[in-house]
Design a protein around this motif. Structure first.
Motif, PDB file in Angstrom:
ATOM      1  N   ALA A 214      -4.958  -8.041  -0.101  1.00 50.78           N
ATOM      2  CA  ALA A 214      -4.716  -7.694  -1.504  1.00 50.78           C
ATOM      3  C   ALA A 214      -4.763  -6.188  -1.694  1.00 50.78           C
ATOM      4  O   ALA A 214      -3.809  -5.561  -2.171  1.00 50.78           O
ATOM      5  N   LEU A 215      -5.864  -5.585  -1.276  1.00 53.04           N
ATOM      6  CA  LEU A 215      -6.120  -4.176  -1.591  1.00 53.04           C
ATOM      7  C   LEU A 215      -6.947  -3.568  -0.474  1.00 53.04           C
ATOM      8  O   LEU A 215      -7.922  -4.159  -0.016  1.00 53.04           O
ATOM      9  N   TRP A 216      -6.528  -2.394  -0.007  1.00 56.25           N
ATOM     10  CA  TRP A 216      -7.339  -1.580   0.874  1.00 56.25           C
ATOM     11  C   TRP A 216      -7.761  -0.332   0.113  1.00 56.25           C
ATOM     12  O   TRP A 216      -6.944   0.267  -0.599  1.00 56.25           O
ATOM     13  N   LEU A 217      -9.022   0.031   0.260  1.00 59.06           N
ATOM     14  CA  LEU A 217      -9.520   1.279  -0.324  1.00 59.06           C
ATOM     15  C   LEU A 217     -10.226   2.086   0.756  1.00 59.06           C
ATOM     16  O   LEU A 217     -10.914   1.519   1.618  1.00 59.06           O
ATOM     17  N   PHE A 218     -10.041   3.398   0.712  1.00 55.49           N
ATOM     18  CA  PHE A 218     -10.720   4.291   1.644  1.00 55.49           C
ATOM     19  C   PHE A 218     -12.016   4.759   0.988  1.00 55.49           C
ATOM     20  O   PHE A 218     -12.001   5.340  -0.108  1.00 55.49           O
TER      21      PHE A 218
END
Length: 446
Positions: A214-218
């Motif tokens: 769905a979503l990757w965040l750093f």
């Protein structure tokens, strides 16, 4: 007069021909075409014809030039010629990947044709998406198609609509949201807002249709982008340069203008695996397939915008793999299947001379057929399957009492995403020995 008309027609044809050589052009009267695709694990698999050979490609907004996975020497059939060698770098901690550049290839997707397309052929046998998806995938295409045409992705009905930009007409849509696109290295980015621990944080996200999450965040502690203490460590996927691992969790919400997705899944990849991805310093992460499939999407690169319209998947729950198992297609094997057929037998008198009629009966025999093999390729530590005793390289023979080859790879994986508490029975083969295991699905965040 006739010569004048012929001259004008010739100029028109010549101009069209030159234009179509260097761009994708839909070559029919409507200047628009609908192309059906397969949606596998939130990924778009589209039919692509290259130099007259029918193949299947992943539509990936995160790539620039088309990539051909040449593990089966597909290039021999395509009659492509290599001009030079380059090295590609992607996600993962491995080395750069060698690729051979090929020019002047003819690409055809539906009625959209490009007569002069370059591509990069990769010969690394490890870069093969087919085992992970359970369907043939010969390559990846992205920017070169999207820059030339307006591309509608109808996730709910599973088709692309490809339209020449001058002919595309936008319809009034009160349930749609428009986003301005920003490009970095020919990759599209949009601005969104994430809610993490009651803090609203603006983020710039790569639109990555080639990712199934769905979503990757750093992670960025200064901005409040962090997993906190509520996460589990997991395999996140394969990049060009190797496997990627990191934390999985959930955030409070993702805001895409007026659209709000509550409690979406989020992955925080380890910085070791994403050094290449963080070259764009303003990038906060990626928006991928498990969010995109909740909308029908219009990509209009020439106007630098994307349009989202929510579809019937919008309110689907975001789920995690509750077994800890990742499967892949691991070849085929012969399986003995029974089949019934109607047979006839002639009845005669005892002396064998006079025919007394025919007797009809059912006969059963067997045939050998090739069926897919599914093997465990990743196993999350301390997951239900791990604790039950399953191991990497175990071959799945049956699931809940049914032969594994009766299911598609995607169908078996879907079972592992069902509600916590569901009982799973697996029969596996390990080093020639059949073993049975039982476990219950467990929510990894509880």
């Amino acid at each position: 007069m006739k010569k004048y008309v012929l001259f004008i027609v010739f100029l028109f044809f010549l101009g069209f021909h030159n234009f179509s050589q260097n761009s994708f052009v839909v070559r029919n009267k409507k200047q628009s075409d609908k192309v059906k695709f397969k949606l596998i694990n939130n990924l778009i698999i589209v039919p692509v014809e290259i130099n007259g050979v029918n193949l299947s490609f992943l539509l990936d907004t995160g790539v620039t030039k088309p990539i051909l996975f040449n593990f089966l020497n597909v290039s021999d059939s395509l009659k492509i010629k290599h001009t030079d060698t380059i090295y590609l770098r992607g996600l993962g901690e491995g080395e750069r990947i060698m690729a051979h550049r090929s020019l002047n290839n003819v690409f055809k997707i539906g009625d959209a044709v490009k007569l002069n397309q370059d591509l990069y052929a990769i010969y690394d046998a490890n870069l093969n998406l087919a085992p992970k998806l359970g369907v043939p995938v010969h390559g990846i295409i992205g920017f070169d198609l999207l820059k030339d045409l307006v591309v509608e992705v109808n996730y709910s009905r599973r088709f692309l609509r490809l339209t020449n930009p001058d002919e595309y007409r936008y319809k009034a849509c009160r349930k749609c949201e428009d986003f301005n696109l920003e490009f970095y290295n020919n990759k599209p980015y949009l601005n969104a807002v994430v809610d993490i621990q009651e803090q609203a944080i603006p983020v710039k996200l790569l639109i990555d249709s080639g990712g199934s999450d769905a979503l990757w965040l750093f992670e960025d502690d200064e901005r409040g982008i962090a997993s906190g203490n509520h996460f589990f460590y997991d395999f996140l996927g394969h990049g060009l340069s190797g496997s990627v691992y990191g934390k999985r969790s959930k955030i409070d919400a993702l805001h895409l203008n007026s659209f709000t997705l509550k409690k979406p899944n989020v992955a925080y990849p380890d910085s070791l695996f994403i050094a290449h991805a963080k070259q764009h310093r303003e990038r906060s992460g990626s928006l991928s397939g498990n969010v995109l499939m909740r909308f029908n999407v219009v990509f209009d690169y020439q106007k630098a915008k994307v349009v989202l319209k929510r579809n019937g998947n919008f309110n689907d729950e975001f789920r995690y793999n509750k077994s800890g198992i990742e499967l892949a297609h691991d070849g085929v094997r012969f399986v003995k299947e029974s089949r019934s057929r109607i047979a006839e037998k002639e009845n005669r008198q005892e002396d064998g001379n006079n025919l007394q009629g025919k007797q009809i009966f059912f006969a059963e025999d067997f045939k050998l057929v090739l069926k897919p093999i599914y093997a465990i390729v990743e196993l999350r530590e301390n997951s239900p399957a791990f604790k039950a005793g399953l191991q990497i390289d175990d071959i799945i023979l049956s699931v809940n009492g049914k032969p594994a080859h009766h299911f598609t790879l995607q169908k078996i994986m879907e079972m592992f995403y069902e509600d916590a508490g569901k009982h799973i029975r697996l029969k596996v083969e390990r080093n020639g020995v059949d073993l049975s295991y039982n476990f219950d699905l467990v929510n990894p965040l509880e």
